[in-house]
Design an enzyme around this catalytic site. Structure first.
Site, PDB file in Angstrom:
ATOM      1  N   ASP A  84       0.857  -1.183   0.000  1.00 32.32           N
ATOM      2  CA  ASP A  84       0.000   0.000   0.000  1.00 32.32           C
ATOM      3  C   ASP A  84       0.894   1.233   0.000  1.00 32.32           C
ATOM      4  OD1 ASP A  84       0.972   0.147   2.554  1.00 32.32           O
ATOM      5  OD2 ASP A  84      -0.913  -0.364   3.538  1.00 32.32           O
ATOM      6  N   SER A  85       0.302   2.412  -0.017  1.00 36.93           N
ATOM      7  CA  SER A  85       1.093   3.641  -0.139  1.00 36.93           C
ATOM      8  C   SER A  85       1.573   4.151   1.206  1.00 36.93           C
ATOM      9  CB  SER A  85       0.229   4.722  -0.785  1.00 36.93           C
ATOM     10  OG  SER A  85      -0.804   5.100   0.121  1.00 36.93           O
ATOM     11  N   GLY A  86       1.055   3.585   2.272  1.00 35.76           N
ATOM     12  CA  GLY A  86       1.353   4.107   3.603  1.00 35.76           C
ATOM     13  C   GLY A  86       0.327   5.125   4.056  1.00 35.76           C
ATOM     14  N   GLY A  87      -0.467   5.632   3.098  1.00 36.39           N
ATOM     15  CA  GLY A  87      -1.411   6.696   3.418  1.00 36.39           C
ATOM     16  C   GLY A  87      -2.466   6.287   4.442  1.00 36.39           C
ATOM     17  N   GLN A 209     -11.629   7.356  -5.093  1.00 31.14           N
ATOM     18  CA  GLN A 209     -12.242   7.867  -3.863  1.00 31.14           C
ATOM     19  C   GLN A 209     -13.602   8.466  -4.223  1.00 31.14           C
ATOM     20  OE1 GLN A 209     -11.508   7.496  -0.762  1.00 31.14           O
ATOM     21  NE2 GLN A 209      -9.361   6.767  -0.785  1.00 31.14           N
ATOM     22  N   ASP A 286      -8.076  -7.649   0.332  1.00 30.57           N
ATOM     23  CA  ASP A 286      -7.159  -7.874   1.452  1.00 30.57           C
ATOM     24  C   ASP A 286      -7.900  -7.526   2.725  1.00 30.57           C
ATOM     25  OD1 ASP A 286      -6.844  -4.806   1.040  1.00 30.57           O
ATOM     26  OD2 ASP A 286      -5.877  -5.214   2.949  1.00 30.57           O
ATOM     27  N   CYS A 324     -12.673 -28.753   6.712  1.00 29.36           N
ATOM     28  CA  CYS A 324     -11.447 -28.014   6.375  1.00 29.36           C
ATOM     29  C   CYS A 324     -10.247 -28.958   6.420  1.00 29.36           C
ATOM     30  CB  CYS A 324     -11.265 -26.864   7.355  1.00 29.36           C
ATOM     31  SG  CYS A 324      -9.750 -25.920   7.089  1.00 29.36           S
ATOM     32  N   CYS A 326      -7.023 -27.830   6.820  1.00 28.41           N
ATOM     33  CA  CYS A 326      -5.850 -27.142   7.378  1.00 28.41           C
ATOM     34  C   CYS A 326      -5.269 -27.940   8.544  1.00 28.41           C
ATOM     35  CB  CYS A 326      -6.215 -25.726   7.822  1.00 28.41           C
ATOM     36  SG  CYS A 326      -6.935 -25.640   9.470  1.00 28.41           S
ATOM     37  N   CYS A 329      -7.415 -28.219  11.712  1.00 29.72           N
ATOM     38  CA  CYS A 329      -8.622 -29.046  11.629  1.00 29.72           C
ATOM     39  C   CYS A 329      -8.322 -30.524  11.433  1.00 29.72           C
ATOM     40  CB  CYS A 329      -9.522 -28.550  10.503  1.00 29.72           C
ATOM     41  SG  CYS A 329     -10.189 -26.908  10.852  1.00 29.72           S
ATOM     42  N   HIS A 355      -6.036 -21.632  10.001  1.00 30.27           N
ATOM     43  CA  HIS A 355      -7.396 -22.027   9.651  1.00 30.27           C
ATOM     44  C   HIS A 355      -8.155 -20.902   8.943  1.00 30.27           C
ATOM     45  CE1 HIS A 355     -11.361 -23.617   9.522  1.00 30.27           C
ATOM     46  NE2 HIS A 355     -11.779 -22.482  10.052  1.00 30.27           N
TER      47      HIS A 355
END
Lengths: 391, 391
Positions: A84-87, A209, A286, A324, A326, A329, A355
């Site tokens: 990301d930009s840090g913003g 935006q 994300d 699941c 994983c 599990c 998980h």
């Protein structure tokens, strides 16, 4: 690209490999996805991780990372990385930051030192990090900036719409500056010898935006596309607005974006939202919640949410989620996982993080398959129903 | 059994498999070795782990674990487990405990609740846990009890030797009671229906006390062997005494113990001590320091100790230990590991714990090979020399 209604099944090519979309990105804030290993991420099917520029800039520093050969080499991950930009982090600092046209001035949350993040600087830092996808610096108006307290007195121009419009317009001006800097570093790296470019093939995404205002979102898309980026993200959502408002903005904005480029909805990725927004034409997600919640013992399962600290699991020999595959599990009981979490054992943090990540990565893989099979509406309905069960 | 001088290369058969000795046991205090997984432990060659009865008794409770089928099933580890008696932790509580002939009364460090740990109770708890090796309850006289402040005024009978003799004698009486209870539960489990025996093949080890006094150690061995246990441990060392005193006590005590049974030196396991005590006839070791130090960034390497937080490693692309095959050393740089530790990333705790454990397990495997090859003296000399280098 496969399509199924508005949902899309595509690919995005980066210098470190191809990302299959829709894609969920685990968040590796400080160069590590909390509590899990790179090997775990690969095993679970993660193709792309997110690094936070703000954190990496402060510690260990983008120049140190550049000297170590860039973020991929520094952290030992040779698949795609988005930064990301840090913003967003800077704007979250509230009292510690001051925004002016040049950029955002802020004090480090670690040592109080003063820093200025400009659109150009956000590009330089990410060029040093060498991520495969860099985000432009935008102005993120928060819910409180946008006047979530309706009775509050406001100075002229501080009504929610004016604030959203102002942030959108500044984001366009910053995007233009960020894009120019990016192109300069790509085309003539010797013109800025202070920036070590560690990934010459880095893509740059613009950010849309405009708050919850359809016309502002439309204008933002038009002006960002005019500048021209490798792809576009929708920002300023998942910041406290009601979920149907978020879906509405996504429904309005996604179709305006170039059809042949991935669309990234920033900061969103819980299962319901992910499925609903794939249905509305989003390709990348994300979210820190899956891992953060896991560390607090809140799990997502194929049979609904499950809070492992609940006393009813104290002697429960069943797996967390019988559907699941994983490590948590397949190898352990709810009773043991509950014990680990109650005792703050690191093994518990790890197993539960695995998980929740596996759940989301599987959900995304299922979405990709369903779109390819022209079966996404049914997949979405089935998923949403399962998620409302009581585990 | 192979021998090389006093060093021994043997096997110990348990209901969950054979342990190759000399063996180093990773410590899984609360049913999990901190920061690593069971899979990691198997991959690294751990054959036996240690669980702390005190912690498991308080949380989640031995009865809950018994209802879940015993500790192996509860934690999902099907290899051998040794549990201590809980005594060491109780004796470490200092002001929170009071020792009388019946047992040790203590207050939980978690909620202040009052508990009484008797020799019989220590057996019952471990029978419920179902470890493969249970330890008898002994009285651990600490260094401060033993008068490490030479000028301190003492009441009659509180001189260090009297204290050590008293603790040794009480340990013998407790061992007798503990052994009787163990045999009762083995031979007639229905005589104590309140104790769910989850591992009928559990072995019980006696513990030799006697402080730093050779004659008391000799007497302790004689009386413990008279009671008769599956094997014996040397307790009351690594509690603050100088290292050469520890080696002396081990040199004196180990040869007195039955030759055909493993000898376990409790609470010791750092590389120097491990090698020196293997040379003196010890077969089993445990120590929390390798994992605890790792979590603080203090590593054991084949080129000496290394403190990863040191600024000199900030940009160091080298592996932690070029001679190590653990995931930390084969996949990551010192610079990244330092960053992870400085940022308290869980990945750092895990990777560094893996490294220190791998180092000790490899060291122990090397010792076994050297004894088999009749080459242990050279192996010991080589190891000790390497450990004094500056990494």
């Amino acid at each position: 690209m496969h399509r199924d209604g508005a949902a899309r099944r595509g690919e995005f090519v980066t210098p470190h490999g191809i990302v299959q979309t829709p894609a969920f990105m685990p968040v590796g804030t400080r160069g590590a996805v909390k509590a899990v290993t790179h090997r775990d991420l690969l095993d679970m099917g993660a193709e792309l991780i997110l690094g936070n520029t703000y954190h990496l800039y402060l510690r260990p520093g983008d120049e140190l990372i550049a000297r170590c050969g860039g973020l991929h080499q520094f952290i030992g991950w040779d698949r795609p990385i988005l930064t990301d930009s840090g913003g967003y982090q800077v704007f979250s600092l509230a009292s510690l930051r001051r925004v002016r046209e040049e950029g955002a001035e802020f004090r480090s949350h670690l040592d109080g030192s003063l820093h200025l993040l400009t659109p150009e600087r956000a590009v330089d830092i990410q060029m040093r990090l060498g991520s495969d996808i860099a985000m432009v610096l935008d102005e993120c108006a928060t819910t409180s900036d946008l006047g979530s307290e309706p009775g509050a007195r406001r100075s002229p121009g501080s009504d929610p719409r004016s604030l959203a419009a102002g942030a959108m317009e500044r984001s366009v001006r910053w995007a233009k500056r960020g894009r120019e800097r990016q192109l300069q570093l790509r085309q003539d790296p010797r013109s800025a010898m202070e920036v070590t470019v560690t990934n010459a093939g880095q893509a740059q995404f613009g950010i849309i935006q405009g708050g919850t205002y359809a016309d502002l979102r439309t204008e933002s898309v038009e002006r960002m596309v005019e500048i021209g980026f490798e792809a576009y993200a929708i920002g300023g959502l998942s910041v406290g607005e009601p979920v149907d408002v978020m879906y509405e903005v996504v429904s309005h904005t996604a179709p305006l974006l170039p059809d042949d480029k991935p669309r990234y909805l920033m900061g969103t990725g819980m299962p319901d939202d992910l499925i609903e927004c794939v249905a509305r034409g989003i390709d990348m997600f994300d979210c820190v919640l899956p891992t953060r919640n896991a560390r607090n013992g809140q799990l997502i399962t194929s049979r609904g949410p499950l809070v492992i600290k609940n006393a009813r699991y104290a002697r429960d020999p069943a797996p967390l989620d019988p559907d699941c595959d994983c490590p948590a599990c397949t190898r352990f009981s709810r009773a043991y996982l509950r014990h680990l979490v109650n005792q703050n054992e690191l093994l518990g943090l790890r197993l539960l993080s695995l998980h929740n990540l596996r759940f989301l990565l599987e959900l995304t893989r299922g979405a990709r398959d369903a779109i390819e099979g022209g079966d996404f509406a049914a997949y979405k309905a089935r998923t949403r129903e399962r998620l409302t069960w009581e585990a």
